[in-house]
Design a protein around this motif. Structure first.
Motif, PDB file in Angstrom:
ATOM      1  N   ASP A 136       0.803  -1.225   0.000  1.00  0.00           N
ATOM      2  CA  ASP A 136       0.000   0.000   0.000  1.00  0.00           C
ATOM      3  C   ASP A 136       0.838   1.277   0.000  1.00  0.00           C
ATOM      4  N   ALA A 137       2.045   1.234   0.530  1.00  0.00           N
ATOM      5  CA  ALA A 137       2.890   2.427   0.501  1.00  0.00           C
ATOM      6  C   ALA A 137       3.138   2.863  -0.932  1.00  0.00           C
ATOM      7  N   TYR A 138       3.329   1.898  -1.805  1.00  0.00           N
ATOM      8  CA  TYR A 138       3.548   2.175  -3.229  1.00  0.00           C
ATOM      9  C   TYR A 138       2.261   2.642  -3.907  1.00  0.00           C
ATOM     10  N   VAL A 139       1.196   1.867  -3.733  1.00  0.00           N
ATOM     11  CA  VAL A 139      -0.064   2.159  -4.420  1.00  0.00           C
ATOM     12  C   VAL A 139      -0.648   3.486  -3.954  1.00  0.00           C
TER      13      VAL A 139
ATOM     14  N   PHE B 149      12.431   6.226  -9.480  1.00  0.00           N
ATOM     15  CA  PHE B 149      11.959   4.840  -9.407  1.00  0.00           C
ATOM     16  C   PHE B 149      13.136   3.873  -9.347  1.00  0.00           C
ATOM     17  N   THR B 150      14.156   4.122 -10.160  1.00  0.00           N
ATOM     18  CA  THR B 150      15.316   3.235 -10.190  1.00  0.00           C
ATOM     19  C   THR B 150      16.098   3.293  -8.886  1.00  0.00           C
ATOM     20  N   ALA B 151      16.345   4.513  -8.404  1.00  0.00           N
ATOM     21  CA  ALA B 151      17.069   4.659  -7.140  1.00  0.00           C
ATOM     22  C   ALA B 151      16.290   4.023  -5.987  1.00  0.00           C
ATOM     23  N   ALA B 152      14.973   4.223  -5.984  1.00  0.00           N
ATOM     24  CA  ALA B 152      14.144   3.628  -4.935  1.00  0.00           C
ATOM     25  C   ALA B 152      14.162   2.108  -5.010  1.00  0.00           C
ATOM     26  N   SER B 153      14.216   1.562  -6.223  1.00  0.00           N
ATOM     27  CA  SER B 153      14.304   0.105  -6.371  1.00  0.00           C
ATOM     28  C   SER B 153      15.595  -0.416  -5.748  1.00  0.00           C
ATOM     29  N   GLY B 154      16.702   0.320  -5.964  1.00  0.00           N
ATOM     30  CA  GLY B 154      17.954  -0.069  -5.335  1.00  0.00           C
ATOM     31  C   GLY B 154      17.860  -0.023  -3.816  1.00  0.00           C
TER      32      GLY B 154
ATOM     33  N   ALA C 277       9.411   2.666   3.358  1.00  0.00           N
ATOM     34  CA  ALA C 277       9.804   4.018   2.953  1.00  0.00           C
ATOM     35  C   ALA C 277      10.310   4.031   1.516  1.00  0.00           C
ATOM     36  N   ALA C 278      11.104   3.036   1.144  1.00  0.00           N
ATOM     37  CA  ALA C 278      11.616   2.963  -0.226  1.00  0.00           C
ATOM     38  C   ALA C 278      10.496   2.686  -1.217  1.00  0.00           C
ATOM     39  N   ARG C 279       9.522   1.905  -0.810  1.00  0.00           N
ATOM     40  CA  ARG C 279       8.369   1.630  -1.684  1.00  0.00           C
ATOM     41  C   ARG C 279       7.563   2.909  -1.923  1.00  0.00           C
ATOM     42  N   ALA C 280       7.431   3.739  -0.897  1.00  0.00           N
ATOM     43  CA  ALA C 280       6.738   5.019  -1.071  1.00  0.00           C
ATOM     44  C   ALA C 280       7.484   5.885  -2.080  1.00  0.00           C
ATOM     45  N   LEU C 281       8.817   5.880  -2.003  1.00  0.00           N
ATOM     46  CA  LEU C 281       9.619   6.636  -2.960  1.00  0.00           C
ATOM     47  C   LEU C 281       9.442   6.076  -4.372  1.00  0.00           C
ATOM     48  N   GLN C 282       9.343   4.762  -4.490  1.00  0.00           N
ATOM     49  CA  GLN C 282       9.044   4.144  -5.782  1.00  0.00           C
ATOM     50  C   GLN C 282       7.717   4.656  -6.340  1.00  0.00           C
ATOM     51  N   GLY C 283       6.721   4.782  -5.478  1.00  0.00           N
ATOM     52  CA  GLY C 283       5.415   5.264  -5.915  1.00  0.00           C
ATOM     53  C   GLY C 283       5.479   6.679  -6.446  1.00  0.00           C
ATOM     54  N   ILE C 284       6.314   7.528  -5.814  1.00  0.00           N
ATOM     55  CA  ILE C 284       6.477   8.900  -6.305  1.00  0.00           C
ATOM     56  C   ILE C 284       7.077   8.881  -7.711  1.00  0.00           C
ATOM     57  N   GLY C 285       8.085   8.045  -7.918  1.00  0.00           N
ATOM     58  CA  GLY C 285       8.688   7.930  -9.241  1.00  0.00           C
ATOM     59  C   GLY C 285       7.706   7.430 -10.284  1.00  0.00           C
ATOM     60  N   ALA C 286       6.913   6.425  -9.920  1.00  0.00           N
ATOM     61  CA  ALA C 286       5.935   5.874 -10.862  1.00  0.00           C
ATOM     62  C   ALA C 286       4.870   6.899 -11.216  1.00  0.00           C
ATOM     63  N   ALA C 287       4.451   7.722 -10.239  1.00  0.00           N
ATOM     64  CA  ALA C 287       3.419   8.726 -10.492  1.00  0.00           C
ATOM     65  C   ALA C 287       3.903   9.808 -11.444  1.00  0.00           C
ATOM     66  N   ALA C 288       5.221  10.009 -11.533  1.00  0.00           N
ATOM     67  CA  ALA C 288       5.774  10.957 -12.500  1.00  0.00           C
ATOM     68  C   ALA C 288       6.043  10.282 -13.834  1.00  0.00           C
TER      69      ALA C 288
END
Length: 489
Positions: free
Chosen positions: A58-61, A91-96, A109-120
């Motif tokens: 859910d942090a990502y979604v 998204f790439t940095a968050a995946s790392g 926390a990293a998944r939330a950052l991934q979600g920000i990247g995906a939303a852009a």
């Protein structure tokens, strides 16, 4: 330079652009389904409970749902290339960071950052593609390819997740994004051309500032309620805070001249019904698939690799059936196709609620396939109905709102169905019994939604140059149906 050389150069540039945008969207969609296969391994290695797994998803979604509309506006105002590459980099940095997470908290926390990247990344990729194809027919074909190729990520996710997790452990499902992201950055910096819309509306900062924490604290209350107690001060306080924040969001949006969510659109019955149904789709689809791998691993004793393969019928059915949903809607109307899809998905989920530890896979896979077929039939027609309900100039906005409502439903689905399982277990029931209750609830809600959708959704079919032919801002493969119905005519 001859005209033929210029034309060849233009085709070459568009081919590179199509490849870059498709690969970026493929990476985002792959992440939607690859995580599910790794949840059992995450639970074992990170020593977390069901609540932790819910937050990992859910942090990502949640961040994708709340920032998706703003991501499109950012791309128009500040440059689609810039926002796209920024999204890829984040998204790439968050995946790392996800792959290196030493604890559940760091992973969330990293998944939330991934979600920000995906939303852009998602809306910017489609905006780049649309800007490069000004001719409507060419744009329709390009978006169809974008949706179809990137949509393969949904089907590849369970298999790739099972293989990588079984061989290397759960961090590998995030490491696979690193080479893709680096290639996209290198190629994108050299080949993409900047494009922006100088007339794009202002960014709705107050709306974003209220909506993200509003849905966030609501999600917190739903996920943590089972563990802390539904009447505990923290949980009651989170629900109260959510009510205040979301009421403030509605009040702000009603007064702004350029809101991120124009409430006036919901005066159209077609728009309101389609988006309400889309919340149910997101709720039931994401909420149920969250438990698929866990069912096969913890209830039926499958390995992680085998469980990943066993969950494939749902995503594979969606990829196969989705291209035909738009054609069926064009022929029979939104109501018939969407209602049939909801009914099939609901029946499939109800059937999954009767599956047990000793049920053979031969009697399980078809239930998963029925769920996938049902949801595939709903996504494109519901988005198409929302688009047709508004003016042609607002088609992209309507499609983006439709995607956002589905994502919000997904956040609530993981939270609520997870709470159902945890509450049943707290009462002494087994994990299997909790899953049965979750699947039955998801099926009942989906089946119940088919009734008002069938009664209130207009009999309309996609209008010429309307729902089928307009630009879709949906970050998933819903666009397949739109472009297929356009090509069919």
């Amino acid at each position: 330079m001859s005209a033929s050389h210029v034309a060849a150069g233009g085709r070459s540039h568009r081919a590179v652009l199509l490849t870059v945008t498709c690969l970026g969207q493929f990476m985002v969609l792959l992440d939607n389904t690859i995580v599910g296969a790794a949840l059992p391994d995450m639970q074992n290695r990170l020593h977390t409970h069901l609540t932790g797994l819910q937050w990992i998803v859910d942090a990502y979604v949640l961040l994708v749902a709340m920032l998706l509309l703003s991501g499109g506006i950012f791309a128009d105002r500040f440059g689609r290339k810039r926002v796209y590459l920024t999204g890829v980099a984040v998204f790439t940095a968050a995946s790392g960071l996800c792959s290196l997470a030493p604890s559940v908290g760091w992973l969330i926390a990293a998944r939330a950052l991934q979600g920000i990247g995906a939303a852009a990344l998602s809306p910017a990729s489609l905006a780049l593609l649309a800007a490069a194809h000004p001719v409507p027919q060419e744009r329709v074909k390009a978006i169809g390819l974008w949706a179809g190729i990137s949509g393969i990520g949904l089907a590849a996710g369970p298999v790739a997740g099972g293989v990588l997790t079984d061989a290397f452990g759960w961090p590998a499902i995030f490491l696979v994004n690193l080479p893709i992201g680096l290639v996209l950055l290198l190629v994108g910096l050299r080949s993409l051309e900047e494009a922006r819309n100088p007339n794009a509306p202002a960014i709705d900062l107050p709306g974003t500032a209220l909506s993200v924490p509003g849905v966030g604290v609501l999600t917190y209350g739903l996920i943590e309620g089972g563990a802390r107690g539904w009447t505990s001060p923290v949980i009651l306080g989170s629900f109260a805070a959510a009510a205040v924040l979301l009421a403030g969001f509605v009040a702000v949006e009603a007064r702004r001249s350029a809101p991120m969510l124009p409430l006036r659109l919901f005066r159209q019955r077609l728009f309101t019904v389609s988006n309400t149904a889309m919340v149910v789709v997101g709720f039931a689809l994401m909420g149920s698939t969250f438990f698929f791998s866990q069912f096969f691993v913890y209830v039926q004793g499958s390995s992680i690799l085998r469980a990943g393969l066993q969950t494939l019928p749902t995503s594979l059915a969606m990829v196969v059936v989705s291209p035909y949903a738009g054609r069926l809607a064009a022929r029979y109307g939104f109501r018939v196709v969407a209602t049939t899809g909801l009914a099939l998905a609901g029946l499939g989920l109800l059937a999954l609620g009767t599956v047990h530890a000793d049920t053979g896979y031969g009697n399980v896979w078809w239930r998963l396939a029925v769920v996938g077929i049902g949801f595939a039939l709903t996504l494109s027609p519901l988005t198409g109905a929302a688009i047709q309900a508004v003016s042609p100039q607002e088609g992209g906005l309507a499609s983006g709102i439709s995607s956002t409502t589905r994502q919000i439903g997904a956040v609530l689905g993981v939270a609520v169905l997870g709470a159902v399982v945890r509450t049943r277990q707290s009462g002494g029931a087994s994990f299997e019994a909790g899953l049965d209750s979750a699947f039955l609830m998801a099926g009942a809600i989906t089946l119940a939604a088919a009734v008002p959708t069938g009664l209130w959704l207009a009999r309309s079919k996609p209008a010429e140059a309307s729902a089928a032919g307009r630009l879709s801002a949906d970050p998933e493969k819903v666009a397949i149906g739109h472009e297929a119905s356009a090509n069919n005519r």
